[in-house]
Design an enzyme around this catalytic site. Sequence first.
Site, short mmCIF file in Angstrom:
data_model
loop_
_atom_site.label_atom_id
_atom_site.label_comp_id
_atom_site.label_asym_id
_atom_site.label_seq_id
_atom_site.Cartn_x
_atom_site.Cartn_y
_atom_site.Cartn_z
N ARG A 1 23.32 19.60 116.90
CA ARG A 1 22.87 18.62 117.89
C ARG A 1 24.09 18.04 118.59
O ARG A 1 25.24 18.38 118.29
CB ARG A 1 22.07 17.51 117.21
CG ARG A 1 22.87 16.71 116.21
CD ARG A 1 22.03 15.71 115.45
NE ARG A 1 22.88 14.86 114.63
CZ ARG A 1 22.42 13.97 113.77
NH1 ARG A 1 21.11 13.81 113.61
NH2 ARG A 1 23.26 13.23 113.07
N TYR B 1 38.58 5.85 111.58
CA TYR B 1 38.17 6.84 112.57
C TYR B 1 39.29 7.09 113.57
O TYR B 1 39.61 8.25 113.87
CB TYR B 1 36.91 6.36 113.29
CG TYR B 1 36.33 7.36 114.25
CD1 TYR B 1 35.65 8.48 113.77
CD2 TYR B 1 36.46 7.21 115.63
CE1 TYR B 1 35.11 9.41 114.65
CE2 TYR B 1 35.92 8.14 116.50
CZ TYR B 1 35.24 9.23 116.02
OH TYR B 1 34.72 10.16 116.89
N LYS C 1 41.39 10.64 114.24
CA LYS C 1 41.40 11.33 115.54
C LYS C 1 42.82 11.42 116.11
O LYS C 1 43.15 12.39 116.80
CB LYS C 1 40.45 10.64 116.51
CG LYS C 1 38.98 10.76 116.11
CD LYS C 1 38.55 12.22 115.97
CE LYS C 1 37.08 12.36 115.68
NZ LYS C 1 36.63 13.78 115.62
N ASP D 1 30.03 23.22 104.91
CA ASP D 1 30.67 21.94 104.62
C ASP D 1 32.14 22.14 104.93
O ASP D 1 32.86 22.78 104.17
CB ASP D 1 30.46 21.55 103.16
CG ASP D 1 31.19 20.25 102.79
OD1 ASP D 1 31.89 19.69 103.64
OD2 ASP D 1 31.06 19.82 101.63
N PRO E 1 36.31 13.03 123.81
CA PRO E 1 35.16 12.40 124.45
C PRO E 1 35.28 10.87 124.44
O PRO E 1 35.97 10.29 123.61
CB PRO E 1 33.98 12.85 123.57
CG PRO E 1 34.49 14.00 122.77
CD PRO E 1 35.95 13.72 122.58
#
Length: 276
Positions: free
Chosen positions: A15, A169, A173, A78, A199
Amino acid sequence: MEIQGKTVIVTGAARGIGRGIAEAFARDGASVVLADLGAVAGERAGPWNYKLATLGDLATTAVDIREQGGTCLALEVDVSDRASCQSLVKQSLEAFGGIDVLVNNAGVIQSGPLVDFAESDWDRIFAVNVKGIFLLSQAALPHMQANGGLIINIASVAGKQGFPDMGAYCASKFAAISLTQSMAAELAEFDIRVNAICPGNVDTSMWFDHLSKSERQQRLYGTDTVEDTFRAVVGATIPLGREQSPADMAEAALYLARADNVTGIALTVAGGIVMN
């Protein structure tokens, strides 16, 4: 790179951004391996702060791509587990005979003040967002070095700018971007290009099921619904005033696939929220 006839592995493909990228490569004639947690989510991942993709999501994406005339194979993986990554590569090679493009898109997010951030959450974010890139790339590289190819790591604007309550996070990144640069320098001799996509605010489950419900976002915007919170964040933070979409990331991925002299970059697709 001519996309027609190539084999592309996309993680987190059930998705969101991963699905958008997989659909775009399939439309352009690539054979696409759709890799996602699927049932493994319940077996290994355990509870998380938003609903992870399911085996049903993965199957639906595969059916939709085939109905649109694309060629794909759906596999569970995984990315934080070495044996699972090696199995994914083995099955991909058995199905399509090679690996030309690897898109390391799988990722997770958790937010909250650093003072009481759980060590287990920190470890899990790095296991997926950073170690996952390492493990799957390492598994695929012996089969890519002979013929060249492309690796795309999905990072984030949070890898170029720190944000409050996002320490783990953001750090993961930032690490993904520096790993991308190191890989690009190391693998250039094999004609393997390595780039990242960063993004901005994309309407995925990360936003709607987690970030829009966070204490900080509710305190700042005080909106009635998660959709309203997301729109408020977009309006307040993005110069172009519009959200990003999986289709935007897919266009960036196709550009990087065709840009044969581009490697080591972290391409921001974020409407101006970060301008570097």
